[in-house]
Design a protein around this motif. Structure first.
Motif, PDB file in Angstrom:
ATOM      1  N   VAL A 229       0.881  -1.174   0.000  1.00 49.41           N
ATOM      2  CA  VAL A 229       0.000   0.000   0.000  1.00 49.41           C
ATOM      3  C   VAL A 229       0.909   1.212   0.000  1.00 49.41           C
ATOM      4  N   PRO A 230       0.934   1.960  -1.061  1.00 49.81           N
ATOM      5  CA  PRO A 230       1.865   3.092  -1.140  1.00 49.81           C
ATOM      6  C   PRO A 230       1.810   3.975   0.104  1.00 49.81           C
ATOM      7  N   GLY A 231       2.982   4.246   0.663  1.00 47.51           N
ATOM      8  CA  GLY A 231       3.090   5.114   1.834  1.00 47.51           C
ATOM      9  C   GLY A 231       2.877   4.418   3.155  1.00 47.51           C
ATOM     10  N   ASP A 232       2.474   3.139   3.139  1.00 44.97           N
ATOM     11  CA  ASP A 232       2.170   2.414   4.387  1.00 44.97           C
ATOM     12  C   ASP A 232       3.203   1.314   4.592  1.00 44.97           C
ATOM     13  N   SER A 233       4.173   1.565   5.431  1.00 42.59           N
ATOM     14  CA  SER A 233       5.233   0.589   5.661  1.00 42.59           C
ATOM     15  C   SER A 233       4.730  -0.663   6.358  1.00 42.59           C
ATOM     16  N   THR A 234       3.585  -0.573   7.035  1.00 42.04           N
ATOM     17  CA  THR A 234       3.041  -1.743   7.729  1.00 42.04           C
ATOM     18  C   THR A 234       2.372  -2.732   6.776  1.00 42.04           C
ATOM     19  N   SER A 235       2.154  -2.306   5.527  1.00 45.48           N
ATOM     20  CA  SER A 235       1.464  -3.187   4.566  1.00 45.48           C
ATOM     21  C   SER A 235       2.394  -4.223   3.945  1.00 45.48           C
ATOM     22  N   GLY A 236       3.666  -4.098   4.236  1.00 44.49           N
ATOM     23  CA  GLY A 236       4.630  -5.052   3.682  1.00 44.49           C
ATOM     24  C   GLY A 236       5.295  -4.545   2.414  1.00 44.49           C
ATOM     25  N   LEU A 237       6.338  -5.250   2.023  1.00 41.20           N
ATOM     26  CA  LEU A 237       7.127  -4.855   0.853  1.00 41.20           C
ATOM     27  C   LEU A 237       6.603  -5.518  -0.409  1.00 41.20           C
ATOM     28  N   LEU A 238       6.705  -4.830  -1.512  1.00 39.38           N
ATOM     29  CA  LEU A 238       6.411  -5.443  -2.799  1.00 39.38           C
ATOM     30  C   LEU A 238       7.376  -6.592  -3.058  1.00 39.38           C
ATOM     31  N   TRP A 239       6.926  -7.520  -3.894  1.00 37.78           N
ATOM     32  CA  TRP A 239       7.752  -8.675  -4.223  1.00 37.78           C
ATOM     33  C   TRP A 239       9.076  -8.206  -4.853  1.00 37.78           C
ATOM     34  N   GLY A 240      10.174  -8.876  -4.482  1.00 35.75           N
ATOM     35  CA  GLY A 240      11.481  -8.604  -5.065  1.00 35.75           C
ATOM     36  C   GLY A 240      12.328  -7.637  -4.285  1.00 35.75           C
ATOM     37  N   ILE A 241      11.804  -7.114  -3.155  1.00 34.05           N
ATOM     38  CA  ILE A 241      12.582  -6.189  -2.329  1.00 34.05           C
ATOM     39  C   ILE A 241      13.064  -6.937  -1.088  1.00 34.05           C
ATOM     40  N   MET A 242      14.366  -6.826  -0.790  1.00 31.28           N
ATOM     41  CA  MET A 242      14.942  -7.519   0.355  1.00 31.28           C
ATOM     42  C   MET A 242      14.428  -6.873   1.650  1.00 31.28           C
ATOM     43  N   PRO A 243      14.142  -7.686   2.672  1.00 31.33           N
ATOM     44  CA  PRO A 243      13.560  -7.140   3.901  1.00 31.33           C
ATOM     45  C   PRO A 243      14.546  -6.387   4.783  1.00 31.33           C
ATOM     46  N   GLY A 244      15.827  -6.685   4.731  1.00 23.81           N
ATOM     47  CA  GLY A 244      16.788  -6.042   5.613  1.00 23.81           C
ATOM     48  C   GLY A 244      17.330  -4.750   5.044  1.00 23.81           C
ATOM     49  N   PRO A 245      18.197  -4.086   5.810  1.00 22.22           N
ATOM     50  CA  PRO A 245      18.804  -2.838   5.321  1.00 22.22           C
ATOM     51  C   PRO A 245      19.942  -3.138   4.348  1.00 22.22           C
ATOM     52  N   MET A 246      20.218  -2.202   3.494  1.00 15.95           N
ATOM     53  CA  MET A 246      21.361  -2.326   2.592  1.00 15.95           C
ATOM     54  C   MET A 246      22.648  -2.152   3.388  1.00 15.95           C
ATOM     55  N   GLY A 247      23.694  -2.882   2.995  1.00 13.73           N
ATOM     56  CA  GLY A 247      24.972  -2.763   3.677  1.00 13.73           C
ATOM     57  C   GLY A 247      25.631  -1.416   3.442  1.00 13.73           C
ATOM     58  N   ARG A 248      26.730  -1.208   4.157  1.00  8.36           N
ATOM     59  CA  ARG A 248      27.469   0.036   4.012  1.00  8.36           C
ATOM     60  C   ARG A 248      28.355  -0.019   2.767  1.00  8.36           C
ATOM     61  N   GLN A 249      28.610   1.132   2.178  1.00  5.97           N
ATOM     62  CA  GLN A 249      29.432   1.250   0.975  1.00  5.97           C
ATOM     63  C   GLN A 249      30.758   0.522   1.175  1.00  5.97           C
ATOM     64  N   GLY A 250      31.101  -0.396   0.207  1.00  6.41           N
ATOM     65  CA  GLY A 250      32.366  -1.107   0.251  1.00  6.41           C
ATOM     66  C   GLY A 250      32.407  -2.300   1.170  1.00  6.41           C
ATOM     67  N   GLU A 251      31.323  -2.582   1.864  1.00  4.72           N
ATOM     68  CA  GLU A 251      31.270  -3.699   2.806  1.00  4.72           C
ATOM     69  C   GLU A 251      31.162  -5.021   2.043  1.00  4.72           C
ATOM     70  N   GLY A 252      31.863  -6.053   2.517  1.00  5.56           N
ATOM     71  CA  GLY A 252      31.781  -7.364   1.893  1.00  5.56           C
ATOM     72  C   GLY A 252      30.595  -8.158   2.392  1.00  5.56           C
ATOM     73  N   ASP A 253      30.152  -9.141   1.602  1.00  4.28           N
ATOM     74  CA  ASP A 253      29.055 -10.013   1.999  1.00  4.28           C
ATOM     75  C   ASP A 253      29.091 -11.268   1.135  1.00  4.28           C
ATOM     76  N   ASN A 254      28.128 -12.140   1.321  1.00  6.70           N
ATOM     77  CA  ASN A 254      28.070 -13.376   0.524  1.00  6.70           C
ATOM     78  C   ASN A 254      27.115 -13.246  -0.652  1.00  6.70           C
ATOM     79  N   HIS A 255      26.802 -12.047  -1.055  1.00  4.26           N
ATOM     80  CA  HIS A 255      25.868 -11.819  -2.154  1.00  4.26           C
ATOM     81  C   HIS A 255      26.621 -11.890  -3.490  1.00  4.26           C
ATOM     82  N   ILE A 256      25.964 -12.422  -4.484  1.00  2.00           N
ATOM     83  CA  ILE A 256      26.541 -12.489  -5.825  1.00  2.00           C
ATOM     84  C   ILE A 256      25.582 -11.840  -6.812  1.00  2.00           C
ATOM     85  N   GLN A 257      26.126 -11.475  -7.958  1.00  2.00           N
ATOM     86  CA  GLN A 257      25.322 -10.730  -8.923  1.00  2.00           C
ATOM     87  C   GLN A 257      24.182 -11.582  -9.475  1.00  2.00           C
TER      88      GLN A 257
END
Length: 809
Positions: A229-257
């Protein structure tokens, strides 16, 4: 990140293995070969081909049912680097592969844009030539489950049938050297070789482009709302959006392209319509984010969210497949299924199949909604609906590619790690085994809510400005204590961002060949130890091409003798016969492509000509020769025989119109083409780079170093040109002149103009030790010892002719 090593039992431990004896009469249960190649990617095919050509026994294990990986799986728009990189990095059998592709389409030079079925047939041609046969030398749909090592030596691998893993007995492969050419690095992992998955932090190797990166390419515009629901964070995320926060610039992780499917679509009807059926597991809600993005950005055309590359070469007559495509990811929401590749490298085979199916359903669903949803503007949707799945591709898979684009999976931690500094040539590998030239290219790795908006993260496009760089041999070899007889040319040792440049299909092909050459050397000289190999020797063999002898100096200077066979094999070699039609090539000669508009004439102006006339050919007034033109003759194998031949002619080229005129000689099918250009090499290279459509990708290229004069001047002096070509028994010979209107100037009109005369063909042989030996090298049955089967009146049967026949009376 910590190095990861093999964990046995990756697959479920409930595999039911039947006794081998019950299966032995149907199929082999084991193999013992010199070289085992795991993975039928382009690297794997070239490795197997090279090993067999070098006389080694080889087994190609293909976990898939289709050969060729991405090259036959939809990636027909080949990425290499800048416009001339292929001349400098695509060598050996890789160059020959693209040359054969070009030949299929009637092109004189290598072609890097092609249909999947043509790539598949071309690879099959290589394997057939080497005698690598299905079932016996290629095991389709068999995949590794374990590896058996003694110390650091990998002795054998165990395989399961991918089509029936719990019903079919396992197979075992013993080999002296193993080459892991899979996109996933499964053999490497099971052999206990260290590897990593994901992105290093930027600080680890001093790479500003590594780790988390939220940049502008393939990105959403600002203001795209992420919530159901646009503008309502309690309605949940649209499909394809990761639930957690984005990492910090230059930070390593186990994510691949992100992975995707490279789509082959066509306008050629009949085709299988995108809308024929609703795709499996179709869910319109998966694509809501696409329409949110378009609401903010605005629709502009049918390339908004699909990249359309048409399978034709701009430099040639490639209307053959202008209506067939290679569709790739484009923009913030497209065919890349961002975030759904993370688990793939370490997943079980069953889990990988599920991930691939998820990508397939997503991709088909994306096309379906673009082709059918009323929110897509009618004019754009009308363009979409002109395209469908081609019926002549992937016939056994519903006309949809079976190959998921695994852009990156595991990466070995070898004796040396290729990093950003090597790609940028801030550092130089002193032991190159191949070359890279493409942009450091990572597709997006994640999709997050950033400041209340949707943003993609991970796409990096860092262009290289210093030209091709060397890929270290140490980067394809593990540490000796981990494995002394394993080579890894695909999942090689590189950081995430450097791998983004290396991971190109032509580079894999070159690595396949050089890695096989390393394996051969390891077996022959180092008891199978790949760390002892001299990579410079492998590169020398690659540079020397296709194992055919070439000569840089007159063979007579090295104890050779020339036997002139011109009159026996060529028609009208001195162009003395008059034209039948001026709109056609001279008598006895052919042109390709036929019908080119030219000015053709016989001229007595040049000095140094043979006889009365020479042949002059130039573009029509004010025109150019855009497609490389060949003036040629083809000599059948029945007139030749195996051996080396010297082909010469006299030629003159006007100084202002050098173009790309060259003498050429090749096998009858165009392979092993040897050429000599008229002038000096710097002229054609224009400094450090080539120009126009000139490709230095022939089998052998030399430069005669002649200087041209001007038309009608006394300096119109014809000079001798020469090339050598080696033929096997049964090979035809093709020879002639090749030209087009490429040159250094802005005005191409007239370029490609040449005058030619006095073609000669000589057979090259060794100087015999005796007079009889000399006679025997020149004449057939010179001593009349060959029995004419009692027919004393017949000279034909003993290879002689009556004198009156020779004189023509």
């Amino acid at each position: 990140m910590k190095a990861k090593t093999i964990i046995r039992g990756l697959l479920p431990a409930v595999l039911c293995v039947q006794p081998l004896c019950s299966y032995a009469h149907q199929s082999p249960v084991s193999a013992d070969v010199d070289i085992c190649v795991y993975g039928s990617t382009p690297a794997g095919i070239m490795a197997a081909y090279t090993a067999r050509q070098k006389g080694k026994s080889v087994l190609l294990v293909s976990p898939t049912k289709r050969l060729g990986g991405m090259t036959t799986g939809g990636l027909g728009w080949t990425d290499i680097g800048d416009s001339i990189s292929h001349r400098r990095i695509v060598k050996g059998y890789a160059r020959e592969f693209y040359r054969r592709i070009g030949q299929h389409y009637g092109m004189a030079s290598p072609t890097f844009y092609f249909e999947p079925k043509v790539a598949l047939a071309t690879f099959r041609g290589f394997l057939d030539e080497a005698g690598i046969k299905d079932s016996t030398d290629i095991w389709y749909q068999w995949r590794i489950v374990s590896a058996d090592k003694a110390g650091s030596t990998l002795g054998s691998i165990t395989l399961e049938d991918a089509t029936a893993p719990r019903q079919t007995p396992h197979r075992t492969v013993h080999a002296k050297v193993f080459i892991d050419c899979s996109y996933e690095g499964d053999l490497m992992a099971r052999a206990g070789i260290s590897y990593t998955v994901g992105r290093e932090p930027a600080s680890q190797y001093g790479e500003p482009e590594n780790g988390v990166q939220c940049l502008n390419k393939h990105q959403f515009c600002d203001g795209v709302d992420p919530y159901v629901v646009p503008g309502d964070s309690t309605s949940g995320l649209l499909w394809g959006i990761m639930p957690g926060p984005m990492g910090r610039q230059g930070e390593g992780d186990n994510h691949i392209q992100a992975y995707n499917y490279r789509l082959t679509l066509t306008k050629n009807k009949p085709f299988r319509a995108i809308t024929d059926k609703v795709p499996d597991n179709y869910a319109p809600s998966r694509y809501e984010l696409l329409f949110r993005w378009m609401e903010k950005k605005g629709w502009q055309g049918y390339g908004d969210c699909l990249k359309w590359s048409y399978m034709k070469d701009k430099s040639g007559p490639n209307e053959w497949n202008a209506l067939k495509t290679d569709n790739n990811n484009q923009g913030g929401f497209s065919t890349d299924m961002i975030g759904y590749s993370w688990d793939y490298p370490e997943a079980t085979y069953e889990q990988r199949d599920s991930i691939a199916k998820l990508h397939e359903d997503y991709t088909k669903g994306l096309l379906y909604i673009l082709w059918t949803d009323p929110r897509v503007p009618a004019s754009i949707q009308a363009e979409f609906r002109k395209w469908g799945y081609p019926l002549d591709e992937y016939e056994d898979n519903g006309n949809f590619t079976p190959q998921l684009y695994v852009r990156e999976a595991r990466r070995m931690l070898g004796r040396m790690v290729m990093t950003e500094d090597y790609c940028l040539k801030n550092k130089v590998a002193d032991d190159p085994i191949a070359w890279g030239a493409y942009t450091m290219d990572s597709h997006n790795c994640g999709r997050y809510v950033v400041n209340g908006m949707v943003k993609n993260e991970g796409d990096v496009q860092r262009h290289l400005t210093k030209g091709p760089y060397g890929i270290s041999y140490r980067a394809i070899t593990p540490h000796r204590e981990e494995a002394s007889n394993v080579l890894v040319p695909v999942c090689l040792s590189a950081s995430h961002i450097a791998y983004g440049s290396i991971r190109m299909e032509p580079v894999y092909m070159v690595l396949g060949q050089t890695t096989a050459l390393a394996a051969v050397q390891a077996i022959d000289e180092h008891q199978g130890c790949v760390q002892e190999v001299d990579p410079a020797d492998c590169l020398r063999q690659l540079e020397h091409g296709l194992d055919v002898h070439r000569y840089d100096v007159q063979p007579a200077d090295r104890g050779r003798v020339m036997v002139d066979i011109t009159r026996r094999v060529l028609a009208n070699p001195s162009f003395e016969q008059p034209f039948v039609q001026a709109s056609q090539p001279p008598q006895g000669w052919m042109e390709a492509p036929a019908g080119t508009t030219l000015q053709r004439s016989l001229t007595a102006t040049p000095t140094g000509r043979d006889g009365q006339n020479a042949y002059m050919c130039k573009p029509a007034q004010g025109q150019t020769i855009a497609t490389p033109l060949r003036l040629y003759q083809k000599v059948p194998a029945s007139r030749l025989g195996a051996g080396t031949y010297r082909v010469t002619c006299r030629m003159w080229v006007e100084k202002d119109y050098y173009g790309t005129c060259c003498l050429f000689a090749s096998r009858g099918d165009g392979s092993c083409c040897n050429v000599q250009y008229w002038s000096t090499e710097p002229y054609y290279r224009n400094g450090s780079s080539g120009y126009d459509n000139l490709d230095y990708t022939d089998y052998r290229t030399t430069f005669a170093g002649h200087a041209g004069g001007r038309a009608g001047s006394s300096s119109q002096n014809m000079q001798r040109m020469e090339v050598y070509v080696t033929l096997a028994e049964g090979d035809d010979l093709m020879l002639g002149i090749r030209t087009n209107s490429a040159n250094q100037g802005a005005d191409k009109a007239g370029a490609g103009y040449f005058i030619v005369d006095d073609f000669r063909v000589q057979r090259v042989g060794s100087v015999p030790a005796s007079q009889d030996g000399l006679s025997d090298s020149v004449l057939t049955n010179h001593d009349f010892e060959r029995d004419p089967q009692g027919e004393t009146a017949s000279y034909v049967n003993c290879n002689w002719r009556r004198g009156e026949a020779l004189l023509g009376n």
